[in-house]
Design a protein around this motif. Structure first.
Motif, short mmCIF file in Angstrom:
data_model
loop_
_atom_site.label_atom_id
_atom_site.label_comp_id
_atom_site.label_asym_id
_atom_site.label_seq_id
_atom_site.Cartn_x
_atom_site.Cartn_y
_atom_site.Cartn_z
N LEU A 137 35.94 -59.86 -31.87
CA LEU A 137 36.13 -60.81 -32.95
C LEU A 137 37.31 -61.74 -32.74
N PHE A 138 38.42 -61.20 -32.18
CA PHE A 138 39.63 -61.99 -32.04
C PHE A 138 40.19 -61.88 -30.63
N GLY A 139 40.77 -62.98 -30.15
CA GLY A 139 41.53 -62.94 -28.92
C GLY A 139 42.93 -62.43 -29.20
N VAL A 140 43.70 -62.19 -28.13
CA VAL A 140 45.07 -61.69 -28.28
C VAL A 140 45.90 -62.71 -29.05
N ASP A 141 46.58 -62.23 -30.10
CA ASP A 141 47.46 -63.04 -30.94
C ASP A 141 46.74 -64.13 -31.72
N SER A 142 45.41 -64.14 -31.67
CA SER A 142 44.66 -65.19 -32.36
C SER A 142 44.20 -64.70 -33.73
N THR A 143 44.14 -65.62 -34.68
CA THR A 143 43.59 -65.33 -36.00
C THR A 143 42.26 -66.04 -36.20
N GLU A 144 41.74 -66.66 -35.15
CA GLU A 144 40.46 -67.36 -35.21
C GLU A 144 39.37 -66.50 -34.58
N LEU A 145 38.25 -66.43 -35.24
CA LEU A 145 37.14 -65.63 -34.74
C LEU A 145 36.62 -66.19 -33.42
N ARG A 146 36.33 -65.31 -32.49
CA ARG A 146 35.72 -65.73 -31.22
C ARG A 146 34.34 -66.35 -31.49
N ASN A 147 33.86 -67.14 -30.55
CA ASN A 147 32.54 -67.75 -30.70
C ASN A 147 31.43 -66.71 -30.77
N ASP A 148 31.61 -65.58 -30.05
CA ASP A 148 30.55 -64.57 -30.02
C ASP A 148 30.72 -63.52 -31.12
N ALA A 149 31.63 -63.77 -32.07
CA ALA A 149 31.82 -62.81 -33.17
C ALA A 149 30.70 -62.89 -34.20
N GLN A 150 29.96 -64.01 -34.21
CA GLN A 150 28.95 -64.23 -35.24
C GLN A 150 27.90 -63.13 -35.25
N THR A 151 27.44 -62.69 -34.09
CA THR A 151 26.39 -61.67 -34.04
C THR A 151 26.86 -60.37 -34.70
N ALA A 152 28.08 -59.95 -34.38
CA ALA A 152 28.59 -58.71 -34.94
C ALA A 152 28.78 -58.82 -36.45
N LEU A 153 29.30 -59.95 -36.92
CA LEU A 153 29.55 -60.11 -38.35
C LEU A 153 28.24 -60.30 -39.13
N ASP A 154 27.24 -60.92 -38.51
CA ASP A 154 25.94 -61.05 -39.17
C ASP A 154 25.31 -59.67 -39.38
N ALA A 155 25.42 -58.81 -38.36
CA ALA A 155 24.88 -57.46 -38.50
C ALA A 155 25.64 -56.69 -39.57
N LEU A 156 26.95 -56.89 -39.62
CA LEU A 156 27.76 -56.22 -40.63
C LEU A 156 27.36 -56.67 -42.03
#
Length: 299
Positions: free
Chosen positions: A196-215
């Motif tokens: 979901l996040f890169g190191v020190d980042s607060t922005e969702l990764r581009n590929d986080a959508q699949t995991a969050l959609d399933a959630l």
């Protein structure tokens, strides 16, 4: 640089879709029954600590894992189905696939069995470190309402039971614990956060959508109409930095889920607690990985 935050999203059963009504009836060991809306998910799952008290305890009643899961006392005191605490003994149990919350009526059941009925003291905790004492409970099927005794809008994952040190003369010294159940509980989901996040980042990764959609589908299936997103970090970095990081990452998850069509109409809040509520040892990478998380708790 802080490692990526691991996301622990509350409503955790197995990754399977959780249904809102899993009501089951259980024997209380005293010829009575208890109905729990979440069925087997209601019971404590992990032994965190066990301090065996004094007095005689037969080998079959020494295993603290006997206090986990649904009550299974057969009526035979030698069936190995319960834990005898011993005189002044104690045990700390953890809920992993649910969390204790305050609902109308009883919130917690402690199933005490065995040849004698002893009393014990009860405490609950959100993080396993800070405890709220609920006082003494009687033996047998003890029903506890935490309203007015514990902070509101709080979910508790830990229960501590301590024998009162009285009447320890049998071969099953101390209170005899068959099971502990949270009747007032919410479900919890777990999702690995490195995607979901890169190191020190607060922005969702581009590929986080699949995991969050399933959630989002799992949350909708669990019928959680209101939930809060709580961010946590490990102890690496300053207190202020960790607090800010946990807040911003929780907000990012809240924003994405709030815009998801399957959660339309859901009430979602977020907060960050930084490094203040670890669930594992920060001295190891495995422990730090568990502490870097976001919890979603229904209410």
């Amino acid at each position: 640089m802080l490692p990526a935050l691991t996301i622990l999203l509350a409503a955790l059963a197995a990754p399977a879709l959780a249904q809102p009504d899993e009501s089951s009836e259980y024997q209380d060991g005293k010829r009575g029954t208890v109905t729990l809306p979440q069925g087997d998910r209601s019971f404590a799952d992990v032994v965190v600590a066990h301090n065996q008290g004094t007095g005689k305890i037969v080998d079959g009643a020494r295993d603290p894992k006997a206090a986990l899961g649904a009550p299974d006392f057969s009526g035979d005191v030698d069936d190995g189905s319960f834990l005898s605490l011993g005189c002044d003994g104690s045990v700390i149990l953890q809920f992993t696939d649910n969390a204790l919350i305050d609902v109308e009526g009883p919130d917690l059941y402690v199933f005490e069995v065995g040849p004698n009925v002893e009393a014990m003291s009860l405490a609950i905790s959100e993080d396993g470190t800070t405890w709220t004492d609920l006082g003494e409970i009687s033996g047998g099927r003890a029903e506890v309402d935490i309203a007015g005794l514990a902070p509101t809008d709080t979910s508790f994952r830990y229960v501590r039971l301590t024998d009162d040190g009285i009447d320890c003369g049998s071969r099953f010294a101390g209170s005899d614990i068959d099971a502990v159940a949270a009747i007032g509980s919410t479900m919890r989901f777990v999702l690995e956060g490195e995607v979901l996040f890169g190191v020190d980042s607060t922005e969702l990764r581009n590929d986080a959508q699949t995991a969050l959609d399933a959630l989002a589908l799992d949350i909708a299936a669990a019928d959680l109409g209101s939930f809060r997103v709580i961010g946590h970090t490990d102890s690496t970095g300053s207190d202020d930095y960790n607090l800010a990081l946990s807040q911003e990452r929780a907000k990012a998850v809240r924003t994405y889920l709030g815009n998801h069509p399957d959660l339309a109409g859901a009430t979602i809040t977020s907060e960050g607690r930084g490094e203040t509520e670890p669930v594992a040892n920060n001295a190891t990478e495995a422990g730090r990985s568990k502490n870097r998380r976001v919890e979603i708790i229904g209410y």
